[in-house]
Every structure is written in C-alpha cells, then in structure tokens.
Design a protein around this motif. Structure first.
Motif, PDB file in Angstrom:
ATOM      1  N   PRO A   2       0.824  -1.202   0.000  1.00 32.80           N
ATOM      2  CA  PRO A   2       0.000   0.000   0.000  1.00 32.80           C
ATOM      3  C   PRO A   2       0.868   1.265   0.000  1.00 32.80           C
ATOM      4  O   PRO A   2       1.936   1.297   0.605  1.00 32.80           O
ATOM      5  N   THR A   3       0.380   2.293  -0.673  1.00 34.74           N
ATOM      6  CA  THR A   3       1.111   3.545  -0.807  1.00 34.74           C
ATOM      7  C   THR A   3       0.383   4.663  -0.075  1.00 34.74           C
ATOM      8  O   THR A   3      -0.834   4.788  -0.173  1.00 34.74           O
ATOM      9  N   VAL A   4       1.158   5.489   0.644  1.00 37.26           N
ATOM     10  CA  VAL A   4       0.626   6.629   1.373  1.00 37.26           C
ATOM     11  C   VAL A   4       1.344   7.884   0.906  1.00 37.26           C
ATOM     12  O   VAL A   4       2.576   7.898   0.806  1.00 37.26           O
ATOM     13  N   LEU A   5       0.587   8.945   0.626  1.00 38.75           N
ATOM     14  CA  LEU A   5       1.158  10.259   0.341  1.00 38.75           C
ATOM     15  C   LEU A   5       0.970  11.114   1.587  1.00 38.75           C
ATOM     16  O   LEU A   5      -0.157  11.291   2.060  1.00 38.75           O
ATOM     17  N   ILE A   6       2.069  11.639   2.128  1.00 40.59           N
ATOM     18  CA  ILE A   6       2.052  12.501   3.307  1.00 40.59           C
ATOM     19  C   ILE A   6       2.194  13.942   2.834  1.00 40.59           C
ATOM     20  O   ILE A   6       3.147  14.275   2.143  1.00 40.59           O
ATOM     21  N   ALA A   7       1.256  14.807   3.226  1.00 42.13           N
ATOM     22  CA  ALA A   7       1.366  16.238   2.933  1.00 42.13           C
ATOM     23  C   ALA A   7       1.533  16.980   4.248  1.00 42.13           C
ATOM     24  O   ALA A   7       0.605  17.066   5.053  1.00 42.13           O
ATOM     25  N   ASP A   8       2.734  17.487   4.483  1.00 39.50           N
ATOM     26  CA  ASP A   8       3.030  18.242   5.694  1.00 39.50           C
ATOM     27  C   ASP A   8       4.198  19.168   5.401  1.00 39.50           C
ATOM     28  O   ASP A   8       5.159  18.760   4.745  1.00 39.50           O
ATOM     29  N   ASP A   9       4.120  20.404   5.884  1.00 35.67           N
ATOM     30  CA  ASP A   9       5.173  21.370   5.600  1.00 35.67           C
ATOM     31  C   ASP A   9       6.374  21.255   6.534  1.00 35.67           C
ATOM     32  O   ASP A   9       7.406  21.869   6.294  1.00 35.67           O
ATOM     33  N   THR A  10       6.289  20.450   7.569  1.00 36.81           N
ATOM     34  CA  THR A  10       7.385  20.296   8.526  1.00 36.81           C
ATOM     35  C   THR A  10       8.162  19.019   8.217  1.00 36.81           C
ATOM     36  O   THR A  10       7.623  17.907   8.332  1.00 36.81           O
ATOM     37  N   ALA A  11       9.419  19.197   7.833  1.00 30.22           N
ATOM     38  CA  ALA A  11      10.245  18.059   7.422  1.00 30.22           C
ATOM     39  C   ALA A  11      10.380  17.010   8.522  1.00 30.22           C
ATOM     40  O   ALA A  11      10.352  15.807   8.243  1.00 30.22           O
ATOM     41  N   SER A  12      10.519  17.443   9.763  1.00 32.85           N
ATOM     42  CA  SER A  12      10.691  16.472  10.859  1.00 32.85           C
ATOM     43  C   SER A  12       9.421  15.634  11.066  1.00 32.85           C
ATOM     44  O   SER A  12       9.511  14.441  11.376  1.00 32.85           O
ATOM     45  N   ILE A  13       8.263  16.221  10.862  1.00 27.31           N
ATOM     46  CA  ILE A  13       7.014  15.472  10.976  1.00 27.31           C
ATOM     47  C   ILE A  13       6.909  14.464   9.836  1.00 27.31           C
ATOM     48  O   ILE A  13       6.540  13.299  10.049  1.00 27.31           O
TER      49      ILE A  13
END
Length: 90
Positions: A2-13
């Motif tokens: 399964p593939t997940v796309l993560i959208a977050d502006d904080t690189a550490s998160i």
C-alpha cells in the motif's frame, strides 16, 4: 504494498510519519504543502499510480489542509481513487 502520500510542511514530521509507515510496510511519498500534494496526485493520476491513502496536515503554507482536501474531492480523477483524512493535532 500500500502507498501513502504525506502532505506536511514540517520536514521532521514527514520524517517521523515516513519512518513509522515504512516500518509498518507502506510505500511512502511526500509533499511539502497542499499545492505540492495536489500536483503530485495529478501527476500520479496521469501515470495511473495514485496512492492508496493521503494524509494531510491542516496548517500548511500556500494551501491549507482543508482546502487541499476540498480540491482533491472536487477532482473526479483524484477523489474516486485516493482516500483522504484531515489530521488535527492532539
């Protein structure tokens, strides 16, 4: 896998989410904000390779998470394939 796309502006998160998802056996892609997320989803749709799930942070520059989810749901090519979930801090 399964593939997940993560959208977050904080690189550490993004790193923490990526690490945990990969340990659980997911293939992970990343976007740095809402517009990048939509652009990546459209490119993936064109390639016939949409992720199974999209996680979206609420507070991001250029396009916030709520607007991103609305944009995804408004695009028939994306909403019929990608699952979206708005995440909120606890």
């Amino acid at each position: 896998m399964p593939t997940v796309l993560i959208a977050d502006d904080t690189a550490s998160i993004r790193f923490l989410i990526r690490t945990n998802l990969e340990l659980a056996g997911f293939d992970v892609r990343e976007a740095v904000d809402g517009l990048d997320c939509v652009e990546r989803l459209r490119a993936a749709a064109d390639a016939g390779d949409l992720p199974d799930v999209v996680t979206v942070d609420v507070m991001m520059p250029r396009q916030d998470g709520v607007s991103t989810v609305h944009t995804i749901r408004a695009d028939e090519r994306l909403r019929s394939e990608a699952s979206t979930r708005e995440s909120t801090p606890t």
